[in-house]
Motif scaffolding. Sequence first.
Motif, PDB file in Angstrom:
ATOM      1  N   PRO A  13       0.835  -1.211   0.000  1.00  0.00           N
ATOM      2  CA  PRO A  13       0.000   0.000   0.000  1.00  0.00           C
ATOM      3  C   PRO A  13       0.867   1.258   0.000  1.00  0.00           C
ATOM      4  N   PRO A  19      -5.482   0.929  -0.015  1.00  0.00           N
ATOM      5  CA  PRO A  19      -5.748  -0.132  -0.998  1.00  0.00           C
ATOM      6  C   PRO A  19      -7.236  -0.242  -1.328  1.00  0.00           C
ATOM      7  N   LEU A  21     -10.575  -2.145  -1.050  1.00  0.00           N
ATOM      8  CA  LEU A  21     -11.065  -3.130  -0.076  1.00  0.00           C
ATOM      9  C   LEU A  21     -12.220  -3.945  -0.644  1.00  0.00           C
ATOM     10  N   TRP A  22     -12.907  -3.372  -1.606  1.00  0.00           N
ATOM     11  CA  TRP A  22     -14.076  -4.021  -2.214  1.00  0.00           C
ATOM     12  C   TRP A  22     -13.844  -4.217  -3.693  1.00  0.00           C
ATOM     13  N   ARG A  64      -6.815  -9.272  -4.638  1.00  0.00           N
ATOM     14  CA  ARG A  64      -6.638  -9.801  -3.281  1.00  0.00           C
ATOM     15  C   ARG A  64      -5.266  -9.425  -2.741  1.00  0.00           C
ATOM     16  N   ALA A  65      -4.253  -9.518  -3.600  1.00  0.00           N
ATOM     17  CA  ALA A  65      -2.898  -9.155  -3.169  1.00  0.00           C
ATOM     18  C   ALA A  65      -2.822  -7.665  -2.811  1.00  0.00           C
ATOM     19  N   LEU A  66      -3.613  -6.847  -3.505  1.00  0.00           N
ATOM     20  CA  LEU A  66      -3.626  -5.411  -3.190  1.00  0.00           C
ATOM     21  C   LEU A  66      -4.312  -5.143  -1.856  1.00  0.00           C
ATOM     22  N   GLY A  67      -5.263  -6.020  -1.469  1.00  0.00           N
ATOM     23  CA  GLY A  67      -5.938  -5.817  -0.183  1.00  0.00           C
ATOM     24  C   GLY A  67      -7.439  -6.005  -0.216  1.00  0.00           C
ATOM     25  N   GLN A  70     -13.613  -7.966   0.369  1.00  0.00           N
ATOM     26  CA  GLN A  70     -15.016  -8.214   0.019  1.00  0.00           C
ATOM     27  C   GLN A  70     -15.121  -8.324  -1.489  1.00  0.00           C
ATOM     28  N   TYR A  97     -14.245 -12.733   1.160  1.00  0.00           N
ATOM     29  CA  TYR A  97     -15.629 -12.972   1.569  1.00  0.00           C
ATOM     30  C   TYR A  97     -16.442 -12.856   0.283  1.00  0.00           C
TER      31      TYR A  97
ATOM     32  N   GLN B  19     -10.934 -12.668  10.143  1.00  0.00           N
ATOM     33  CA  GLN B  19      -9.642 -13.087   9.596  1.00  0.00           C
ATOM     34  C   GLN B  19      -8.631 -11.955   9.661  1.00  0.00           C
ATOM     35  N   TRP B  20      -7.375 -12.336   9.560  1.00  0.00           N
ATOM     36  CA  TRP B  20      -6.273 -11.367   9.569  1.00  0.00           C
ATOM     37  C   TRP B  20      -6.081 -10.826   8.158  1.00  0.00           C
ATOM     38  N   GLU B  21      -6.022  -9.509   8.039  1.00  0.00           N
ATOM     39  CA  GLU B  21      -5.780  -8.894   6.735  1.00  0.00           C
ATOM     40  C   GLU B  21      -4.419  -8.211   6.765  1.00  0.00           C
ATOM     41  N   VAL B  23      -2.689  -6.523   4.574  1.00  0.00           N
ATOM     42  CA  VAL B  23      -2.577  -5.182   3.978  1.00  0.00           C
ATOM     43  C   VAL B  23      -3.127  -4.117   4.934  1.00  0.00           C
ATOM     44  N   GLN B  24      -4.211  -4.467   5.650  1.00  0.00           N
ATOM     45  CA  GLN B  24      -4.776  -3.506   6.612  1.00  0.00           C
ATOM     46  C   GLN B  24      -4.080  -3.597   7.965  1.00  0.00           C
ATOM     47  N   LEU B  30     -15.857 -10.097   8.776  1.00  0.00           N
ATOM     48  CA  LEU B  30     -16.507 -10.026   7.470  1.00  0.00           C
ATOM     49  C   LEU B  30     -17.908 -10.612   7.580  1.00  0.00           C
ATOM     50  N   GLY B  34     -20.266  -6.542   4.135  1.00  0.00           N
ATOM     51  CA  GLY B  34     -19.738  -5.638   5.155  1.00  0.00           C
ATOM     52  C   GLY B  34     -18.426  -6.108   5.746  1.00  0.00           C
ATOM     53  N   MET B  35     -17.712  -5.169   6.329  1.00  0.00           N
ATOM     54  CA  MET B  35     -16.418  -5.466   6.938  1.00  0.00           C
ATOM     55  C   MET B  35     -16.168  -4.463   8.065  1.00  0.00           C
TER      56      MET B  35
END
Lengths: 386, 92
Positions: A13, A19, A21-22, A64-67, A70, A97, B19-21, B23-24, B30, B34-35
């Motif tokens: 990032p 990043p 997220l969705w 997904r790799a970017l972050g 959802q 998800y 879950q563990w993210e 990047v964040q 989740l 929604g998150m």
Amino acid sequence: MNNTGSVFADSRPRPEQGPPLWLLAELTYRCPLQCPYCSNPLEFAEHKQELSTAQWIDVLSQARALGAAQLGFSGGEPLVRDDLAELIGAAREMGYYTNLITSGMGLNQARIEQFLEAGLDHIQISFQASDGEVNNMLAGSRKAFEQKLAMARAVKAAGYPMVLNFVTHRHNIDQIDRIIELCLALEADFVELATCQYYGWAHLNRAGLLPTRAQLEHAEAVTNRYRAQLAEQGHPCKLILVTPDYYEERPKGCMNGWGNIFLTITPDGTALPCHSARQLPVTFPRVSEYSLAHIWYDSFGFNRYRDDDWMQEPCRSCPEKHQDFGGCRCQAYMLTGDATQADPVCSKSPHHGLILTARAEAEQPQPGIEELTFRNERTSRIICKG
Amino acid sequence: MNMPLSTSVPALRPGYRMQWEPVQDCHVLLYPEGMVKLNDSAAEVLKRVDGQRSVGEIIAELQTCFPSAAELDADVLAFIGDAHEQHWIRFR
């Protein structure tokens, strides 16, 4: 899953821009229904090309790799893709998800079980109305309502969490109590009472769809009454009411800001900051030509309306510009012809009169459902030629 | 808000996943469309919400792991009560 080294190398990032997220994966523009408020572009019939299974899996992997965490599988109707279970399985394995956003047309018990095995997390089914006749008239299909009811029951019986989505407008919003009752009877976990947003086909049909202020206020009051009842019962169902911005004095903070957290990929692999942006006079990058990291962080299209350098007055000096980002770029462009204008929903906009006119129009008698322009290939091709 | 009983056994609501993210750099919860980003203490509690351990057992375990944390039991009860009110978790 094979990730290319360049994706990982480039996916950290950047401090100035978070990043995505969705991820909204619009798998196809094909759809068996013809809803006159479809958010797909009017000229969808011109965009027939669809990414292959392998291309989609690569897109999912890069995002997904970017972050992105959802993921929505949407369309058109995503169920018309035969590789949907494979895409769900791949996405779930990557840690997404996974949400299936469907009309329910093309769903059956076998696919419900197949998707469950692939790891699908949630299914959203959209309805057009609480009674079969209006529902089927709006959907342009005589079989739609019964199929939706059957599939909603099957989705819950399989153990999925379920969102039911009703797009509301002047022809069905007065039945909101019956809509909510139907959702509760079907054991929805979340109910989206989403008043039409006027993009795509809904913009074309706006006069025939926009509810009156009195209709909206009634819908809000009924929804609040049900919310209070549900809270009192400790009932887990959540009612989400999306009101149309046409009755606001300040614009919505569209997409939480341009290129801020949302990433849409259209059926042909065009990357957009929102699913309506294709209509803007901006060239958007394709996933076949650039990495998603480049697209998200560095492309012209995704940076075009980030921050506030692009703003004109009254936005530029407005103390609220970091709350609503000047509203929606697509709405500004559709209504004023200039995407850098303030969203006319804002009462400070010099074009706010356009919104006042639309509100006044809503108070007048308007055409019935049968006179709306339905979303289908034939009409789309006529619009393309026009 | 009703405080949960220490004998109650919480479980995540079906369709909810923590879950563990990377990047964040945090845990997230989740759910359909929604998150929610979780802070470290919320994540430590939810890690132990598995439909097996009771609220009392979760508190005891956390007290062992974090012996210097003051008033941990009140914080955990408040968080579990809040998570229940939001329908993230339900009691068995």
